[in-house]
Design a protein around this motif. Structure first.
Motif, PDB file in Angstrom:
ATOM      1  N   PRO A 160      64.954 112.345  67.979  1.00  0.00           N
ATOM      2  CA  PRO A 160      65.018 112.516  66.528  1.00  0.00           C
ATOM      3  C   PRO A 160      65.824 111.413  65.842  1.00  0.00           C
ATOM      4  N   ASP A 161      66.367 110.472  66.634  1.00  0.00           N
ATOM      5  CA  ASP A 161      67.301 109.521  66.037  1.00  0.00           C
ATOM      6  C   ASP A 161      66.619 108.197  65.711  1.00  0.00           C
ATOM      7  N   LEU A 162      66.732 107.807  64.452  1.00  0.00           N
ATOM      8  CA  LEU A 162      66.173 106.529  64.006  1.00  0.00           C
ATOM      9  C   LEU A 162      66.919 105.392  64.690  1.00  0.00           C
ATOM     10  N   LEU A 163      66.122 104.449  65.196  1.00  0.00           N
ATOM     11  CA  LEU A 163      66.763 103.299  65.847  1.00  0.00           C
ATOM     12  C   LEU A 163      67.264 102.333  64.767  1.00  0.00           C
ATOM     13  N   THR A 164      68.566 102.250  64.709  1.00  0.00           N
ATOM     14  CA  THR A 164      69.162 101.299  63.772  1.00  0.00           C
ATOM     15  C   THR A 164      70.128 100.438  64.555  1.00  0.00           C
ATOM     16  N   ALA A 165      70.594  99.408  63.922  1.00  0.00           N
ATOM     17  CA  ALA A 165      71.556  98.533  64.595  1.00  0.00           C
ATOM     18  C   ALA A 165      72.821  99.331  64.916  1.00  0.00           C
ATOM     19  N   GLN A 166      73.132 100.268  64.024  1.00  0.00           N
ATOM     20  CA  GLN A 166      74.340 101.065  64.211  1.00  0.00           C
ATOM     21  C   GLN A 166      74.194 101.995  65.409  1.00  0.00           C
ATOM     22  N   LEU A 167      73.026 102.657  65.468  1.00  0.00           N
ATOM     23  CA  LEU A 167      72.784 103.567  66.592  1.00  0.00           C
ATOM     24  C   LEU A 167      72.840 102.787  67.899  1.00  0.00           C
ATOM     25  N   ALA A 168      72.217 101.600  67.891  1.00  0.00           N
ATOM     26  CA  ALA A 168      72.176 100.780  69.097  1.00  0.00           C
ATOM     27  C   ALA A 168      73.592 100.440  69.538  1.00  0.00           C
ATOM     28  N   ALA A 169      74.435 100.079  68.604  1.00  0.00           N
ATOM     29  CA  ALA A 169      75.802  99.702  68.949  1.00  0.00           C
ATOM     30  C   ALA A 169      76.561 100.892  69.528  1.00  0.00           C
ATOM     31  N   GLN A 170      76.336 102.035  68.900  1.00  0.00           N
ATOM     32  CA  GLN A 170      77.022 103.259  69.313  1.00  0.00           C
ATOM     33  C   GLN A 170      76.646 103.646  70.744  1.00  0.00           C
ATOM     34  N   ARG A 171      75.366 103.469  71.075  1.00  0.00           N
ATOM     35  CA  ARG A 171      74.895 103.952  72.370  1.00  0.00           C
ATOM     36  C   ARG A 171      74.818 102.863  73.428  1.00  0.00           C
ATOM     37  N   GLY A 172      75.122 101.659  73.048  1.00  0.00           N
ATOM     38  CA  GLY A 172      75.105 100.582  74.034  1.00  0.00           C
ATOM     39  C   GLY A 172      73.741  99.948  74.245  1.00  0.00           C
ATOM     40  N   TYR A 173      72.784 100.196  73.322  1.00  0.00           N
ATOM     41  CA  TYR A 173      71.506  99.464  73.408  1.00  0.00           C
ATOM     42  C   TYR A 173      71.733  98.079  72.822  1.00  0.00           C
ATOM     43  N   THR A 174      70.874  97.143  73.209  1.00  0.00           N
ATOM     44  CA  THR A 174      70.957  95.850  72.525  1.00  0.00           C
ATOM     45  C   THR A 174      69.606  95.548  71.870  1.00  0.00           C
ATOM     46  N   ILE A 175      69.688  94.948  70.688  1.00  0.00           N
ATOM     47  CA  ILE A 175      68.465  94.547  69.972  1.00  0.00           C
ATOM     48  C   ILE A 175      68.531  93.047  69.760  1.00  0.00           C
ATOM     49  N   HIS A 176      67.489  92.391  70.195  1.00  0.00           N
ATOM     50  CA  HIS A 176      67.418  90.952  69.951  1.00  0.00           C
ATOM     51  C   HIS A 176      66.150  90.686  69.140  1.00  0.00           C
TER      52      HIS A 176
END
Ligand code: NAG
Ligand code: NAG
Ligand code: NAG
Ligand code: NAG
Ligand code: NAG
Ligand code: NAG
Ligand code: NAG
Length: 659
Positions: free
Chosen positions: A514-530
């Motif tokens: 249910p969670d929108l992928l945002t830069a903030q969410l990525a940072a919080q969960r340790g995902y990386t977006i390039h």
């Protein structure tokens, strides 16, 4: 203000009428004094005053009458001023009909101040005089003939250069002849009061008349309008009568425009001639022989006793100007110079010169736009062209919004000027579909998506800054649009998803559950977006939030990660991508959604020296490892069983197991 003067400060010119369309009456302001001052081969002085700018403030102080009477012509066209003066013009010093000196003061308004330039030019005769010389200027006709008067010239004083009237004759009179009829003779002073000039130089007799005098007559010769003034000058000494027959005859043809050609006509024989006449022609003061003229694009033909000159409208040497009323027009101006040398049966030569200013009508100038849009590029691309150099683009309104358009190719939207080899130019406008000005229309029914862009270009014609607009509408239609495709890649440490950046990606959102992928969410969960211009790469390291694990053994396990594509507006799930990868096991502690916890732990440092992982258990002694090797054990148990104490750190868990 420009005035000409020699001896006294006489303002010669006090108004001017022009051939040009409305709004072009005032071309003023000189930047520097006459830099181009020539003796022209056609026995005229020429002054080109270039770089004038219209300031809309004033008018040239030229009286038409004085210029026509005195042998001056001032041409003001398209920001340029040209003064032509006959060698026999008033106030010109004449030395033996060989050397001529022209003096004038040019008074220029420069930032509200009058600046006077005293200019002079001395010319010596470029080519010998013909027996008769006829000049058809724009504003006057001039005839000069070789003087063959059996009478000595007497100079009473050195300064007294004009020996007029010839002293050995007295009481000169002039009689005009019109359509075969003699008009009553009049004295020279009366004729001069009517605008005629008679002049007697060392070797020549000169007659000059403006057009449209009461004694002139207009006729048609071979279908061409012609004006003729026939003045017979006579004097009597005792029983001799001395007569000079001046005939000024000029074509009045104003020029016509015919299908891309400017046409001018004159009767072939305005003066008697045997058949061997010579013709030269040129534009803007140039004069070349017929053969060379043909190479330059002139078409000189003879037809039914007339000479017809045809020039392509864009021939080299023309002046042109854009003009706007309801749409864009352009007109072309030609300063035609035409010369005919006629020889009669007595071998007397007549040189006949025409100066004509010809202008085409306003010719529509087509403005077009060219749709260069390639849908895959994700932007509108449109070319607007092709404009002459005095037309420029100043603003663009996109779907009613004035867009900050800069002429760089890095901004967005961007405009670039494209210069064509033929001196015209156009503009390329690029507007990304995602630009806020672009209207989006989505038809769910057709699965089609439409981008709409109405463009209102503002263009100006220089130097008047007259505006006009050009409108165009663009549409780009997309059918069968589907959510972007994720391309997953397994690695040792996690899973990556690659999405190509496409023009429609913004229609969808990526979510993890249910969670929108945002830069903030990525940072919080340790995902990386390039993200680069080509694609977006999302990397989800193993054991981060969102994984599911299956078939865990001591050697390997499966980890799955799911990404949902949702409609940006409705948040409905449109597609999902699940990737399952095989990972090798070292140590882990994971929970599964069915409430089971699985732990793989290396026990080597906790076991007594003879101990083996197979002999261990959890706090609840019945909870034995599912699998063991020399150092590690795998436990799997429901969360509420085996006396587990839920902690976050593996080490604590291990200690509680072993206690
Ligand atoms: C003509 O002009 C030149 C400068 O251009 C000047 O030196 C000369 O004195 C002038 N001559 C006369 C007679 O005004
Ligand atoms: C030449 O004149 C004749 C008679 O006036 C006429 O019939 C003919 O059409 C003219 N030719 C051209 C090309 O004008
Ligand atoms: C932008 O224009 C400059 C020259 O005006 C050119 O060198 C450059 O390649 C252009 N860049 C793009 C992205 O078109
Ligand atoms: C100038 O060149 C362009 C591109 O080659 C062409 O489309 C246009 O018609 C030309 N314009 C003129 C006035 O020759
Ligand atoms: C185009 O824009 C100008 C002002 O920028 C406006 O006066 C004109 O009405 C517009 N034309 C249309 C058809 O919208
Ligand atoms: C412009 O080009 C695009 C892409 O080729 C096309 O879809 C569209 O129909 C064209 N015409 C207009 C008027 O936009
Ligand atoms: C990634 O970059 C592209 C182009 O640089 C841009 O259009 C897109 O919005 C970016 N995506 C995200 C999620 O930032």
């Amino acid at each position: 203000w420009v005035s000409l003067q020699s001896l006294s400060h006489v303002c010669l010119f006090c108004s001017v009428a022009l051939l040009l369309p409305r709004g072009h009456l005032a071309f003023l302001l000189l930047v520097s004094p006459a830099q181009q001052f020539h003796c022209s081969f056609n026995k005229m002085f020429r002054v080109n005053l270039l770089n004038y700018f219209p300031d809309g403030k004033g008018v040239y102080p030229i009286t038409k009458q004085y210029a026509a009477k005195c042998g001056y012509n001032i041409l003001i066209h398209l920001g340029k001023v040209e003064l032509r003066a006959s060698y026999f013009s008033c106030h010109t010093e004449n030395n033996d009909d060989e050397v001529f000196m022209f003096n004038f003061n040019m008074i220029v308004m420069d930032k509200g101040k009058e600046v006077t330039y005293a200019l002079n030019k001395t010319c010596s005769l470029p080519i010998p005089w013909s027996s008769r010389e006829v000049t058809c200027e724009i504003n006057y006709m001039e005839v000069s003939v070789r003087r063959e008067v059996p009478c000595p010239t007497v100079r009473t004083k050195k300064d007294d250069q004009q020996i007029f009237p010839l002293v050995c004759y007295s009481y000169w009179q002039v009689m005009f002849q019109r359509a075969g009829q003699h008009l009553p003779p009049m004295s020279l002073s009366k004729a001069q009061a009517q605008g005629y000039v008679f002049d007697f130089t060392d070797g020549r007799l000169v007659f000059r008349t403006p057009y449209g005098q009461p004694d002139s007559f207009s006729t048609e010769v071979n279908g061409v309008p012609v004006e003729v003034v026939n003045a017979i000058l006579f004097s009597r000494k005792s029983w001799f009568v001395f007569m000079v027959d001046f005939v000024a005859s000029c074509s009045l043809f104003e020029g016509s425009y015919d299908n891309g050609y400017m046409v001018w006509k004159t009767p072939e024989m305005l003066y008697p001639s045997l058949n061997n006449m010579r013709i030269s022609v040129g534009l803007s003061g140039e004069l070349v022989e017929q053969k060379i003229a043909k190479e330059r694009g002139f078409d000189i033909g003879k037809d039914n006793g007339t000479i017809q000159i045809r020039m392509p409208y864009d021939m080299k040497g023309h002046y042109s100007k854009s003009f706007v009323t309801d749409k864009l027009y352009r007109f072309y101006v030609f300063n035609l110079y035409f010369e005919q040398i006629l020889v009669d049966e007595n071998h007397l030569e007549t040189r006949l010169q025409f100066h004509k200013m010809l202008a085409t009508p306003l010719l529509p100038w087509p403005v077009f736009t060219n749709n260069l849009t390639v849908i895959e590029e994700g932007m509108f691309n449109v070319y607007l062209g092709n404009f002459p150099s005095d037309v420029q683009l100043t603003a663009v309104v996109l779907n009613g919004q004035e867009s900050a358009v800069s002429f760089t190719n890095t901004s967005s939207p961007s405009i670039t000027k494209v210069v064509q080899p033929n001196n015209t130019h156009g503009y390329t406008l690029k507007v990304p579909f995602a630009n806020p000005t672009v209207v989006h229309k989505f038809s769910k029914k057709d699965g089609a998506f439409q981008y709409l862009l109405n463009i209102n270009y503002t263009l100006v014609v220089l130097p008047e800054n007259e505006r006009f607009y050009h409108l165009t509408s663009l549409a780009a239609l997309f059918t069968q649009i589907s959510p972007p495709v994720l391309d997953p890649i397994c690695s040792e440490s996690g899973i990556s998803f690659r999405v190509k950046n496409g023009p429609f990606n913004y229609l969808w959102d990526m979510s993890i559950g249910p969670d929108l992928l945002t830069a903030q969410l990525a940072a919080q969960r340790g995902y990386t977006i390039h993200n680069d211009s080509q694609s977006l790469l999302l990397t989800v390291p193993l054991f981060t939030h969102g994984y599911e694990y299956k078939d865990i053994t001591l050697s390997k396990f499966f980890g799955s990660f799911e990404i949902l594509m949702r409609d940006h507006e409705t948040w409905e799930v449109q597609s999902s991508t699940v990737k399952t990868c095989l990972f090798s096991t070292t140590e882990l502690i994971v929970c599964s959604t069915d409430g089971k916890m699985t732990v793989v732990v290396d026990l080597s440092q906790f076991l007594p020296s003879e101990g083996s992982p197979a002999q261990t258990s959890l706090i609840d002694r019945d909870c034995r490892p599912k699998e063991t090797d020399n150092t590690r054990a795998l436990f799997s148990f429901p969360l509420n069983a085996c006396g587990s104490i839920i902690t976050v750190k593996l080490k604590h868990l291990v200690q509680s197991i072993l206690s």
